[in-house]
Enzyme design. Structure first.
Site, mmCIF file in Angstrom:
data_model
loop_
_atom_site.group_PDB
_atom_site.id
_atom_site.type_symbol
_atom_site.label_atom_id
_atom_site.label_comp_id
_atom_site.label_asym_id
_atom_site.label_seq_id
_atom_site.Cartn_x
_atom_site.Cartn_y
_atom_site.Cartn_z
ATOM 1 N N TYR A 160 59.689 108.473 82.856
ATOM 2 C CA TYR A 160 58.702 109.416 82.379
ATOM 3 C C TYR A 160 57.151 108.922 82.724
ATOM 4 C CZ TYR A 160 62.251 110.799 79.557
ATOM 5 O OH TYR A 160 63.804 111.440 78.749
ATOM 6 N N THR A 161 57.080 108.008 83.449
ATOM 7 C CA THR A 161 55.567 107.531 83.816
ATOM 8 C C THR A 161 55.294 107.392 85.430
ATOM 9 O OG1 THR A 161 56.089 105.340 83.692
ATOM 10 C CG2 THR A 161 55.241 106.444 81.533
#
Length: 713
Positions: A128-129
């Site tokens: 997610y990053t």
């Protein structure tokens, strides 16, 4: 019946003729050396651990530079573990998240997504990053393409990796490091990058600079999480030797009945502090806490609110938080790093800066050698082109008249007196480009190459020239740290007094900063965390509070005394003769004479009572003296330019909690007392020129020399 065991025939190549002890000792030592040199301990030169170095190298190789599109963290970390780092991907993402955290002093990675903002935060999952190098991070890898550092094969031999990065700023001192290996541990505090860069330039110019000068340039740590360093104990030792203990305190402000925690000491997580507070409240050690709430968010940062109960003082709760929780703790600095042989050792701050400067010298030298090689080769080719240009038609005729490349090469060499390398370069050019050569452009390029050759040759052969280049580059690199985010965050409160000491079992005790000793006037203390009272005793704080203890010879822990900025004095009042009182002297020239009978005895857990009311402008108690009208006793008070002897009989007895009476008028240029003590009337250093004066009369101006009381004649 006899049982038999069939043992298969062993391959002799797989059998070790070695004892189990020797075998395991050998492999344990191998693992220990590996964990030290390839995992936990950073290099003294680029300041990075191997995992961090490989991550930054992979990001540089993937062109994840500032301004470019970031890449998903899972992809970056997978590439590192697949190509360079033979360990798990989870640890790699943890290292990346730490380098992208907001509390990092200098963010090496520009993280996109939910990366840690305060200590103890857990980043979002790597899918997610996204991440890329920040501007300071790119400065660590910018010269990799210049052959400035050695490259070695990776663990599988398919890639190469740098042994160190050509770092343009000292990462280890700026960001600090924590690592534990077999038999070694490192714990380096972070420092302000501006101060570190200034110290680098100063040591580059003056390698034998004094420690005093270095301590002024780098006065102490500066963590991205803020907090404050309390007192000076251990700081100089740490800077000069690389090992030292000093006290670090979180930031707690008081708003009404609330204590608001906004900054934590380095390495202390928010949930750790909250769990400790809950345990203290449940055990009854902090009975004055009504509520605790965590108002931390990503916009405003850390905010833990501790509310005091009705009838309890928030200032007292603040003191207990500092004393009983990790909000004040000891930082045990240990500057351990790997040397050029990958062997761990201790370094001082000066040593680490010199190692960084040594790296910069090596980078400038090797990149200059690499560039010099390129310039030399180009000069040689340009010289051949200039000879060809003298008769370009003849060169074209030789090339067209040759049946093979070898024949053309030999023809050019013989006709224009050039070597094979120059001839091959001419043959590699298209005829139309060869015929359009401009002699003016060739001459300009040759002059430019000659100047660059001379400059590079000077850098390679002259260390002083490299020093000037290093200094110039340090100035340019320092511009990376001009933003407000690089202002000093950690407060160096050298005048403050540490209030607590942490033991291995988690317990904490009050510390008295001065080693009080027992004398004939009853001033005493114990350096092992206990006050050994005899009969009744006073304990006086600098904020005017007093504690009257009970018990005959009863010891009580300093931890049972509410914390104050400093303890001014400890007086055994129970053994004083009849007629003695306690005189509390304040810095603003007031004195309060108190009858011991005005204070009721308290148990060891008592909170103390008001002693003297202080002025708001930095006033404090500077002396607590047992006084009597007998024997001609007087109070000797000393300011910067004056002193005064006031007879005890002139000081009225007042009730506790009052503001006291003025007894030392200041001369021009003074506003505070330095000290006060009991003096025989009329004697200062044996001089009878100082006479006892009425309380309201002006003090006598002195020279500022030593005016301590002399023995009686």
């Amino acid at each position: 019946m006899t049982a038999t065991l069939d043992v298969p025939e062993q391959n002799p190549d797989l059998v070790l003729d070695q004892s189990a002890d020797d075998y395991w000792n050998h492999y344990q030592l191998t693992f220990a050396l590996y964990s030290v040199s390839d995992r936990a301990i950073p290099s003294a030169y680029d300041g990075l651990k191997p995992g961090q170095r490989r991550l930054l190298y992979q990001m540089h190789d993937s062109k994840l530079l500032p301004g470019n599109k970031p890449q998903k963290s899972s992809k970056v970390c997978s590439a590192v573990t697949g190509n360079l780092h033979p360990h798990g991907g989870a640890s790699m993402y943890g290292a990346a998240a730490l380098m992208a955290a907001d509390f990092q002093r200098v963010k090496v990675i520009d993280g996109q997504g939910a990366f840690p903002r305060i200590q103890g935060d857990i980043p979002a999952a790597d899918r997610y990053t996204e991440m890329r190098l920040s501007a300071p991070g790119a400065a660590l890898t910018a010269e990799l393409n210049d052959h400035a550092v050695p490259m070695v094969p990776t663990f599988d031999g398919e890639w190469v990796e740098p042994t160190v990065l050509p770092a343009q700023w000292p990462v280890l001192l700026c960001n600090g490091a924590v690592g534990i290996a077999e038999g070694w541990a490192t714990k380096v505090p972070a420092h302000n990058p501006r101060e570190v860069m200034a110290a680098c330039r100063a040591l580059l110019k003056t390698p034998n600079m004094t420690d005093d000068r270095l301590c002024k340039l780098i006065p102490g740590p500066d963590w991205g999480s803020g907090a404050s360093v309390v007192g000076t104990a251990g700081l100089r030792e740490y800077i000069t030797t690389g090992r030292g203990h000093f006290t670090v305190r979180g930031t707690i402000s008081v708003e009404g009945k609330n204590c608001i925690i906004t900054e934590l000491p380095p390495g202390v997580a928010s949930n750790t502090v909250q769990d400790r507070i809950r345990a203290l409240v449940e055990s009854g050690e902090m009975s004055g806490v009504a509520d605790m709430s965590d108002l931390t968010d990503r916009r405003n940062g850390l905010r833990i609110v501790v509310t005091a109960k009705r009838g309890h003082n928030a200032e007292q709760i603040r003191d207990q938080l500092l004393a009983l929780t990790p909000l004040e703790s000891t930082f045990a600095a240990s500057l351990v790093a790997l040397d050029e042989n990958r062997v761990p050792r201790w370094w001082s701050v000066r040593d680490l800066i010199m190692a960084f400067l040594q790296l910069r010298d090596s980078v400038v030298l090797h990149r200059s050698e690499y560039r010099l090689e390129k310039v030399t080769a180009r000069r040689h080719l340009v010289a051949g082109l200039m000879k060809i240009h003298l008769d370009i038609d003849a060169a074209v005729a030789v090339i067209r008249g040759s049946e093979t490349v070898d024949e053309a090469r030999k023809g050019l060499q013989e006709r224009f007196k050039i070597d094979a390398e120059q001839a091959d370069y001419v043959l590699s050019l298209q005829l139309r480009r060869l015929t359009k050569l401009d002699v003016i452009e060739l001459q300009a390029e040759a002059e430019k190459l000659d100047a660059e050759f001379a400059e590079l040759n000077d850098l390679v052969t002259n260390p002083e020239s490299r020093r000037k280049v290093i200094d110039k580059e340090l100035v340019e690199t320092a511009k990376l740290f001009k933003g407000p985010e690089y202002d000093r965050r950690t407060v160096l409160d050298f005048d403050a007094t540490p209030v607590s000491r942490g033991d291995e079992d988690g317990s904490r005790e009050r510390k008295v900063n001065t080693a009080w000793r027992l004398d004939d006037r009853g001033v005493f203390s114990d350096s092992h965390g206990e006050l050994l009272t005899s009969g009744l005793g006073w304990a006086v704080w600098s904020d005017g509070r007093i504690k009257f203890t009970t018990g005959n010879g009863l010891p009580f822990k300093i931890r049972d005394i509410p914390v104050a900025p400093d303890i001014t004095g400890l007086v055994r009042s129970g053994v004083l003769p009849e007629g003695y009182h306690l005189a509390l002297v304040t810095r603003r020239g007031k004195i309060l004479r108190v009858d011991p009978a005005s204070v009721n005895p308290q148990g060891v857990a008592g909170n103390g009572v008001a002693g003297v009311k202080l002025a708001a402008d930095g006033d404090e108690v500077i002396a607590a003296l047992p006084v009597s009208c007998a024997n001609g006793e007087a109070i000797l008070s000393i300011a910067e330019k004056s002193w005064k002897v006031t007879e005890v009989a002139d000081i009225p007895v007042k009730g506790r909690g009052g503001a006291g009476v003025a007894f030392h008028p200041f001369v021009k240029g003074e506003d505070a007392l330095l000290a006060a003590s009991i003096s025989k009337t009329g004697y200062v250093r044996g001089k009878r020129a100082v006479r006892p004066e009425n309380r309201a009369k002006a003090s006598i101006k002195g020279s500022g020399a030593d005016v301590t009381p002399a023995p009686a004649e």
